[in-house]
Design a protein around this motif. Structure first.
Motif, PDB file in Angstrom:
ATOM      1  N   SER A  63       0.825  -1.071  -0.074  1.00 44.17           N
ATOM      2  CA  SER A  63       0.157  -0.026  -0.117  1.00 44.17           C
ATOM      3  C   SER A  63       0.719   1.276  -0.101  1.00 44.17           C
ATOM      4  N   ASP A  65       0.581   5.334   1.086  1.00 47.01           N
ATOM      5  CA  ASP A  65      -0.117   6.690   1.798  1.00 47.01           C
ATOM      6  C   ASP A  65       0.489   7.770   1.197  1.00 47.01           C
ATOM      7  N   GLN A  67       1.299  11.654   0.509  1.00 53.26           N
ATOM      8  CA  GLN A  67       1.375  12.967   0.927  1.00 53.26           C
ATOM      9  C   GLN A  67       1.457  13.962  -0.248  1.00 53.26           C
ATOM     10  N   GLY A  69       3.900  15.646  -1.492  1.00 57.56           N
ATOM     11  CA  GLY A  69       5.121  15.465  -2.451  1.00 57.56           C
ATOM     12  C   GLY A  69       4.744  13.973  -3.453  1.00 57.56           C
ATOM     13  N   TYR A  75       1.870   7.072  -9.942  1.00 57.92           N
ATOM     14  CA  TYR A  75       2.672   5.910 -10.606  1.00 57.92           C
ATOM     15  C   TYR A  75       3.206   5.134  -9.788  1.00 57.92           C
ATOM     16  N   VAL A  77       5.161   1.137  -9.011  1.00 61.26           N
ATOM     17  CA  VAL A  77       5.953   0.082  -9.670  1.00 61.26           C
ATOM     18  C   VAL A  77       6.459  -0.886  -8.272  1.00 61.26           C
ATOM     19  N   PHE A  79       7.168  -5.558  -7.382  1.00 64.21           N
ATOM     20  CA  PHE A  79       7.666  -6.856  -7.890  1.00 64.21           C
ATOM     21  C   PHE A  79       7.012  -8.120  -7.129  1.00 64.21           C
TER      22      PHE A  79
ATOM     23  N   GLY B  87       6.077  15.897   3.641  1.00 69.67           N
ATOM     24  CA  GLY B  87       5.943  14.344   3.244  1.00 69.67           C
ATOM     25  C   GLY B  87       5.738  14.045   1.864  1.00 69.67           C
ATOM     26  N   VAL B  88       6.366  12.971   1.438  1.00 70.50           N
ATOM     27  CA  VAL B  88       5.931  12.471   0.020  1.00 70.50           C
ATOM     28  C   VAL B  88       5.212  11.429   0.084  1.00 70.50           C
ATOM     29  N   ALA B  89       5.598  10.539   0.774  1.00 71.03           N
ATOM     30  CA  ALA B  89       4.822   8.987   0.508  1.00 71.03           C
ATOM     31  C   ALA B  89       5.124   8.148   1.711  1.00 71.03           C
ATOM     32  N   THR B  90       4.215   7.178   2.076  1.00 72.68           N
ATOM     33  CA  THR B  90       4.675   6.186   2.867  1.00 72.68           C
ATOM     34  C   THR B  90       4.463   4.948   2.329  1.00 72.68           C
ATOM     35  N   PHE B  91       5.099   4.015   2.086  1.00 69.83           N
ATOM     36  CA  PHE B  91       4.662   2.651   1.233  1.00 69.83           C
ATOM     37  C   PHE B  91       4.793   1.603   2.230  1.00 69.83           C
ATOM     38  N   ARG B  92       3.692   0.575   2.360  1.00 73.27           N
ATOM     39  CA  ARG B  92       3.609  -0.422   3.178  1.00 73.27           C
ATOM     40  C   ARG B  92       3.961  -1.626   2.550  1.00 73.27           C
ATOM     41  N   THR B  94       4.977  -6.057   2.299  1.00 73.76           N
ATOM     42  CA  THR B  94       4.804  -7.397   3.187  1.00 73.76           C
ATOM     43  C   THR B  94       5.733  -8.386   2.348  1.00 73.76           C
ATOM     44  N   LEU B  96       5.071 -10.912   0.753  1.00 75.56           N
ATOM     45  CA  LEU B  96       4.339 -11.276  -0.364  1.00 75.56           C
ATOM     46  C   LEU B  96       4.952 -10.780  -1.754  1.00 75.56           C
ATOM     47  N   LEU B  97       5.833  -9.585  -1.361  1.00 72.35           N
ATOM     48  CA  LEU B  97       6.576  -8.951  -2.398  1.00 72.35           C
ATOM     49  C   LEU B  97       7.673  -9.454  -2.727  1.00 72.35           C
ATOM     50  N   ALA B  98       8.215  -9.850  -3.702  1.00 66.40           N
ATOM     51  CA  ALA B  98       9.507 -10.405  -4.332  1.00 66.40           C
ATOM     52  C   ALA B  98      10.737  -9.792  -3.662  1.00 66.40           C
ATOM     53  N   ARG B  99      10.900  -8.474  -3.691  1.00 71.84           N
ATOM     54  CA  ARG B  99      11.774  -7.614  -3.107  1.00 71.84           C
ATOM     55  C   ARG B  99      11.242  -6.317  -2.500  1.00 71.84           C
ATOM     56  N   GLU B 101      11.349  -3.263  -3.142  1.00 76.60           N
ATOM     57  CA  GLU B 101      11.510  -2.114  -4.214  1.00 76.60           C
ATOM     58  C   GLU B 101      10.328  -1.340  -4.660  1.00 76.60           C
ATOM     59  N   VAL B 102      10.279  -0.402  -4.761  1.00 79.31           N
ATOM     60  CA  VAL B 102       9.407   0.557  -5.307  1.00 79.31           C
ATOM     61  C   VAL B 102       9.868   1.642  -6.267  1.00 79.31           C
ATOM     62  N   GLN B 103       8.846   1.806  -7.185  1.00 76.10           N
ATOM     63  CA  GLN B 103       9.318   3.054  -8.146  1.00 76.10           C
ATOM     64  C   GLN B 103       7.971   3.812  -8.132  1.00 76.10           C
ATOM     65  N   THR B 104       8.085   5.425  -8.247  1.00 74.92           N
ATOM     66  CA  THR B 104       7.132   6.146  -8.338  1.00 74.92           C
ATOM     67  C   THR B 104       7.638   7.481  -8.845  1.00 74.92           C
TER      68      THR B 104
END
Lengths: 109, 141
Positions: A63, A65, A67, A69, A75, A77, A79, B87-92, B94, B96-99, B101-104
């Motif tokens: 997920s 959240d 803000q 920025g 968008y 991505v 895996f 603040g830009v974002a918080t990613f949660r 688990t 279940l993810l392979a690694r 890694e997040v792109q945004t």
């Protein structure tokens, strides 16, 4: 729950080999207006998504959240290793509680 | 006298603005991770050397983690030091993810430092930062 007018788009393979890592790309059209911006001397009203929730076979997977920025048209991505036929559910929620939802299935070849 | 006062005011303003931004950033970071100890490293940030358009800056984050049930990244927090709000974002995440890694894509209003914190399921916090140069500022204010 009322629906967001935003159009979500997902890029995900339709099938994968067992154990294969797939890339999932998500994009949703949304202005992500912070309320800080002015146009012709007036503050543009705040209109922000607050969250993207992704579930895999009913379980929380990822997920975000948001803000101020986070850019317009959020968008993301990430895996996932596919071990069995997989059902993905994607739900975006805005600060008024409106939602946009889409889903995808990945078969195991 | 008036001239000198004007000069002082002009000099004082940027420092006050910087101090406010630093306060907002440290407050936001403290609210996010509390007083957990933070160690540098373990995070790879993929960002452009110069962001031509501050409104759409690609950001890739890869955190070193086995992503097992016992030891995985639970959250990645992104802050921008000189945006009107940090603040830009918080990613949660688990297992279940392979690694981990997040792109945004993010917004940056001006040249500044990007700070990324990653929390592990074992209670550790990792930190990485990148100095960002921005061509045209993102539409924040």
């Amino acid at each position: 729950m009322s629906a967001l007018p935003s159009q979500p788009r997902i890029r995900i393979p339709r099938s994968a080999r067992a154990g294969e890592v797939i890339e999932i790309r998500t994009l949703i059209e949304h202005p992500m207006e912070t309320g800080l911006r002015h146009e012709a001397g007036r503050a543009l009203p705040r209109d922000m998504l607050t969250r993207l929730m992704v579930r895999l076979n009913g379980e929380a997977l990822f997920s975000a959240d948001f803000q101020n920025g986070t850019a317009t048209n959020p968008y993301h991505v990430f895996f996932v290793r596919i071990e069995k036929p997989s059902h993905f559910e994607f739900i975006w929620t805005d600060e008024k509680g409106r939602q946009a939802r889409t889903e995808a299935r990945v078969a195991v070849a | 006298m008036i001239v000198r006062r004007t000069c002082l005011a002009l000099l004082a303003l940027p420092f006050a603005a910087v101090a406010r931004a630093d306060d907002a950033l440290s407050t936001a970071m403290r609210e996010t991770i509390g007083d957990k100890p933070v160690t540098d490293g373990g995070i790879l940030l993929r960002v452009p050397a110069l962001a031509e358009n501050g409104g759409q800056v690609p950001l890739g984050i890869v955190v070193e983690s086995p992503m097992t049930a016992q030891d995985h990244i639970t959250a990645i927090h992104v802050f921008a030091s000189r945006n009107p709000t940090p603040g830009v974002a918080t990613f949660r995440l688990t297992p279940l993810l392979a690694r981990a890694e997040v792109q945004t894509r993010i917004r940056l209003s001006e040249d500044q430092r990007l700070i990324v914190l990653a929390e592990t399921s074992t209670g550790r916090v990792m930190r990485a930062s990148a100095e960002m140069r921005v061509g045209a500022g993102g539409c924040l204010s």
